[in-house]
Design an enzyme around this catalytic site. Sequence first.
Site, short mmCIF file in Angstrom:
data_model
loop_
_atom_site.label_atom_id
_atom_site.label_comp_id
_atom_site.label_asym_id
_atom_site.label_seq_id
_atom_site.Cartn_x
_atom_site.Cartn_y
_atom_site.Cartn_z
N ASN A 133 0.92 -1.06 0.10
CA ASN A 133 0.15 -0.10 -0.05
C ASN A 133 0.90 1.07 0.11
O ASN A 133 1.37 1.62 1.07
CB ASN A 133 -0.98 -0.18 1.22
N ARG B 48 -2.42 -2.12 -3.48
CA ARG B 48 -3.73 -1.32 -3.42
C ARG B 48 -3.69 0.01 -4.36
O ARG B 48 -2.64 0.74 -4.37
CB ARG B 48 -3.84 -0.76 -2.04
N HIS C 256 -13.04 2.54 -0.25
CA HIS C 256 -13.12 1.54 0.64
C HIS C 256 -13.78 0.39 0.23
O HIS C 256 -14.25 -0.45 0.74
CB HIS C 256 -14.23 1.97 1.89
N GLY D 54 -13.59 4.35 9.94
CA GLY D 54 -12.45 4.80 10.39
C GLY D 54 -12.03 6.15 10.55
O GLY D 54 -12.80 6.90 10.76
N ARG E 156 -12.64 14.93 7.75
CA ARG E 156 -13.65 15.48 6.50
C ARG E 156 -15.07 15.92 6.84
O ARG E 156 -15.31 15.19 7.85
CB ARG E 156 -13.40 14.31 5.40
N MET F 107 -11.53 9.23 17.65
CA MET F 107 -12.93 9.08 18.55
C MET F 107 -12.87 8.85 19.63
O MET F 107 -13.65 9.34 20.54
CB MET F 107 -13.75 8.07 17.67
N GLY G 156 -11.65 1.28 12.58
CA GLY G 156 -11.23 1.40 13.86
C GLY G 156 -12.47 1.80 14.72
O GLY G 156 -12.83 1.17 15.99
N ASN H 226 -14.56 -0.83 17.42
CA ASN H 226 -14.29 -0.87 18.77
C ASN H 226 -15.23 0.02 19.53
O ASN H 226 -15.21 0.00 20.83
CB ASN H 226 -12.77 -0.28 18.88
N GLU I 97 -8.14 -5.72 4.75
CA GLU I 97 -8.07 -5.26 3.35
C GLU I 97 -6.77 -5.88 2.68
O GLU I 97 -6.78 -6.38 1.70
CB GLU I 97 -7.94 -3.61 3.10
P1 ADP Z 1 -7.84 4.22 9.23
O1 ADP Z 1 -8.99 4.75 8.61
O2 ADP Z 1 -6.87 5.11 9.25
O3 ADP Z 1 -7.33 2.82 8.77
P2 ADP Z 1 -8.73 3.10 11.70
O4 ADP Z 1 -9.78 2.21 10.87
O5 ADP Z 1 -7.61 2.46 12.47
O6 ADP Z 1 -8.23 4.33 10.69
O7 ADP Z 1 -9.65 3.78 12.54
C1 ADP Z 1 -9.16 5.04 13.58
C2 ADP Z 1 -10.24 5.53 14.25
O8 ADP Z 1 -10.68 4.49 15.22
C3 ADP Z 1 -9.81 6.67 15.02
O9 ADP Z 1 -10.71 7.61 15.22
C4 ADP Z 1 -9.86 5.68 16.33
O10 ADP Z 1 -10.23 6.75 17.59
C5 ADP Z 1 -10.90 4.96 16.51
N1 ADP Z 1 -10.87 3.83 17.36
C6 ADP Z 1 -9.90 2.98 17.69
N2 ADP Z 1 -10.08 2.20 18.71
C7 ADP Z 1 -11.38 2.96 19.31
C8 ADP Z 1 -12.10 2.63 20.65
N3 ADP Z 1 -11.75 1.68 21.39
N4 ADP Z 1 -13.29 3.29 20.84
C9 ADP Z 1 -13.48 4.25 19.86
N5 ADP Z 1 -12.71 4.79 18.61
C10 ADP Z 1 -11.95 3.91 18.58
#
Ligand code: ADP
Length: 400
Positions: free
Chosen positions: A7, A91, A180, A210, A241, A284, A331, A335, A385
């Site tokens: 990537n 990618r 995505h 994410g 964004r 987040m 993310g 989570n 991915e």
């Molecule tokens: P990317 O799009 O860059 O791949 P990710 O999919 O890893 O990013 O997502 C990142 C986001 O996920 C961030 O906003 C982060 O705060 C959020 N995140 C990760 N773990 C948690 C959690 N336990 N609770 C809330 N948000 C989370």
Amino acid sequence: MKILVLNSGSSSIKFQLIDTQTHQVLAKGVAERIGIKGSRIKYNRPNQPEVHFEGDILDHQIAIEYILTILKSEEYGVVKDLKEIEAVGHRVVHGGEKFKQSVLITDEVIKQIEIVSDLAPLHNPANLKGIYAISALLPQVPQVAVFDTAFHQTMPKHSYMYAIPYSLYNLYKIRRYGFHGTSHKYVSHKAAEFLNVPYEKQKIISLHLGNGASAAAIKFGESVDTSMGMTPLEGLIMGTRSGDLDVGAFVYILRKEQITPQVGSILLNKHSGVLGISGISPDMREIEQAAADGNERAKLALDMYAYRVKKYIGAYTAAMNGLDILIFTGGIGENSVLIRKMVCDELSYLGIKLDYDKNQQAIGKQAIISSDDSQVKVLVIPTNEELMIALDTEKIVSNN
Ligand code: ADP
């Protein structure tokens, strides 16, 4: 088959060496700050501590040469000979209208990706650098391009067209493409497999939440709508964004702030979204913490974020005339117990009923989080991915 997945970004290259038979990641890492002072490679193998390699990395080819050297090195390597790497999957962000699926990379394909680069000037040229580097370093190894846009090429015209003069579509291919795609494809397949139901018979909404975020409506195995548009700016509220915005407001901002469209674009892409509303962070976790501590703008950011997702669920359920499966990934989707609850609460008229205990326990792992009597199955599916790219690459290389 051992497949190297790359990537390539403008100043970084993420890599994973994947065994497609076992789905195991043999090694992975990232080359950072390429062409910038302080470049380095972070390298990981299962059950081993992370290793950092510091040193000047002037360009993408040098970075990949360095990565290959590590992969076959005596001390840190996971292959004895580079010949064990049977294919490389890349990618590629934008495939325009040309690429409806992943393809074997040929000179003609490279030419087409170069042409499409105009639509993604920040991403495609970087992706191409990775392809050129492998062509130079491993000329015998087949390469495959996997596009973020390809999965959404099944969208019908009435969902991908903008209501602007049609000539602009003919002239410049101004339309919605969506991104995505690799993630939406992976998690939607995985969800059907997990529930043991036929993929081609489901109405699915996949929410990739994410740093970037998008929703996809997948009807009977095909993407029929998605929230990102010609660029990744449209749709859901994201870390930095804005997502959907009245273009009239954008023009007004340019006039009032006396800024150029380029600066305005940076404002909407880098300083808006959750960061812009809260004034705290795009992350987040920090927003949830600040809201819990009573910060009003963090609370507003959460409310706006969840409300926008909810609106898209309603819209896509209408677009598909029903809904069977709702998927959370990325993310935040994987989570955040809170965001999932805020999104799903008061959607009972659509047949969505969350089980709060199951939701609480599903952190970063595959799980059903809807109650047993929920008409719609709500799932958490961690995205992968890189594995999807490796599996697509294997399929294409094996068929050629
Ligand atoms: P990317 O799009 O860059 O791949 P990710 O999919 O890893 O990013 O997502 C990142 C986001 O996920 C961030 O906003 C982060 O705060 C959020 N995140 C990760 N773990 C948690 C959690 N336990 N609770 C809330 N948000 C989370």
